[in-house]
Design an enzyme around this catalytic site. Structure first.
Site, short mmCIF file in Angstrom:
data_model
loop_
_atom_site.label_atom_id
_atom_site.label_comp_id
_atom_site.label_asym_id
_atom_site.label_seq_id
_atom_site.Cartn_x
_atom_site.Cartn_y
_atom_site.Cartn_z
N GLU A 7 -3.84 -2.37 0.23
CA GLU A 7 -2.49 -2.79 -0.18
C GLU A 7 -2.54 -4.22 -0.70
O GLU A 7 -3.04 -5.12 0.00
CB GLU A 7 -1.52 -2.75 1.01
CG GLU A 7 -0.97 -1.41 1.37
CD GLU A 7 0.22 -1.51 2.32
OE1 GLU A 7 1.03 -0.58 2.32
OE2 GLU A 7 0.35 -2.52 3.04
N CYS A 8 -2.05 -4.44 -1.89
CA CYS A 8 -1.90 -5.77 -2.48
C CYS A 8 -3.23 -6.53 -2.43
O CYS A 8 -4.14 -6.24 -3.20
CB CYS A 8 -0.77 -6.55 -1.80
SG CYS A 8 -0.15 -7.92 -2.80
#
Length: 439
Positions: A328-329
């Site tokens: 994520e990210c």
């Protein structure tokens, strides 16, 4: 539930609600109270400061991403074994996105849903009696939102305080504290918000000073009396993200720290075990796990160390050959081919997805996102919708050729197109998941 609660909010960002919240939490803990903190909106950093102040993990409450039943369940569980519940607001009290009633993400919606009083932190620097007009407006703006009291922040002198407090007194809204103007109270910031709590070697001393500040300048007895029992509807919680495995290897250090407490708690309740490891310490994901999760954080500040972490990168590649790996990210950035740091120096990353990112070519990406899964992944089944957000400054400088992971919409339903990537067992996206959509 046992705890009585209130919401600390402000007319705008930067008014001092985080400092006021931490001072209140630290002072109440010093009194021997078990205080549970929560944070409105999608925020990873403030809850870590809450934890440092209370000794209890904080959790997030987001009226856009989480359906009402899930919000009720989180508050009920969080307050079950605490004396008090303090929810720190996000931005200004009524700030949210345009959308369905009760689903804008505004702090005021939490106040209305739980029928909790608001302690409004008002920055009075540069004004005196005019602050009363502002308080009057906030007190009358929404009949479902009760302004129970005001804390004045950045007060310049006793004379300044008398002018402001005297004008507010006529409104019938009590002034429950006045914090002095003191630049030393401010917490240092960087591009995604405050410098993380774990990076402050003096965090205990800072919190001691804030507790003493609250004891001198806040009417703690009146604030405790203001708190009310949250109004909670009966019914089960819902919309948790199902665990992506039974033993989940979770990257956790200064480069990977952005993971929501309610996600981990939900996975544990579903029977999963969380096994932390540190890429910055050159640790590979433990081989006895069946899924690896790389959360967001600050890999752009540690790109050189991550590039040199050969045991981590080689171990991650071995893991990904047979088991799911999701980023994520910041985790998504590390799964790519390369990452440019702030100086434009490119560092080789894991190379398990085809994209490359840059922190030198900064552009703010910020907002709620609804993500429809284009295939099965650790954050949902194919066709399911997950609500969450994006908040990063990194730019995608090479998209690669991987199949996209999700189809995105913004918080108001406008199409943003495909995003993220998937290749074999590896998936990733800039999108942070918060809850499965119940709509």
């Amino acid at each position: 539930m046992r705890a009585r609660g209130l919401i600390v909010a402000a007319p705008r960002s930067g008014a001092g609600k985080t400092v006021a919240t931490l001072a209140l939490l630290a002072a109440l803990r010093r009194r021997g109270l078990a205080v549970q903190a929560a944070k409105a909106g999608p925020d990873y950093i403030d809850p870590a400061f809450h934890y440092a102040a209370t000794g209890r993990p904080s959790f997030n409450l987001d009226s856009w991403a989480m359906p009402p039943a899930m919000l009720d369940a989180l508050v009920s569980e969080g307050g079950a074994h605490a004396d008090g519940l303090v929810i720190e607001g996000v931005m200004g009290l009524f700030d949210g996105i345009e959308g369905a009633t009760g689903r804008s993400g505004a702090t005021s919606e939490l106040a209305a849903q739980f029928r909790l009083p608001v302690l409004l932190v008002v920055d009075v620097s540069g004004q005196s009696q005019s602050a009363a007009a502002l308080v009057r407006g906030f007190a009358s703006h929404d009949p479902e939102v009760q302004i129970g009291g005001v804390v004045l922040n950045r007060v310049g002198s006793e004379r300044h305080l008398s002018f402001v407090a005297g004008a507010i007194a006529a409104l019938g809204v009590p002034v429950l504290g006045a914090l002095p103007r003191d630049d030393a109270l401010a917490l240092p910031e960087r591009h995604l918000g405050l410098v993380q709590a774990a990076e402050h070697a003096d965090i205990a001393a800072r919190l001691d000073r804030l507790a003493a500040l609250a004891e001198r300048h806040l009417d703690l007895d009146a604030i405790l009396k203001l708190a009310a029992r949250p109004h909670l509807a009966a019914g089960p919680g819902a919309a948790a993200i199902k665990p992506p495995g039974s033993r989940i290897a979770l990257a956790q250090d200064e480069a990977f720290s952005f993971v929501y407490a309610h996600m981990l708690d939900g996975w544990r309740r579903a029977g999963a075990e969380i096994v932390p490891f540190s890429p910055l310490a050159d640790e590979p994901p433990p081989d006895d796990c069946d899924c690896c999760w790389l959360p967001g954080g600050y890999p752009e500040l540690h790109a050189g160390r991550l590039a040199a972490a050969t045991q981590f990168r080689e171990g991650l590649a071995r893991f990904a050959a047979t088991r799911p790996v999701h980023g994520e990210c910041g985790g998504y950035m590390v799964l790519g081919q390369g990452l440019e740091d702030a100086d434009g120096v490119r560092h080789a990353m894991a190379g398990l997805l085809g994209h490359a990112t840059s922190f030198a070519q900064r552009k703010l990406h910020l907002g709620y996102r609804a993500a429809r899964m284009l295939s099965e992944s650790p954050i949902g089944d194919a066709g399911s919708v997950v609500r969450g957000h994006e908040f990063h400054y990194a730019a995608l400088i090479s998209p690669g050729s991987d199949a996209p992971l999700v189809e995105l919409e913004d918080g108001q339903g406008r199409a943003l197109g495909p995003s993220g990537g998937r290749r074999g067992h590896v998936t990733g996206t800039f999108f942070h998941a918060i809850a499965a959509s119940a709509d």
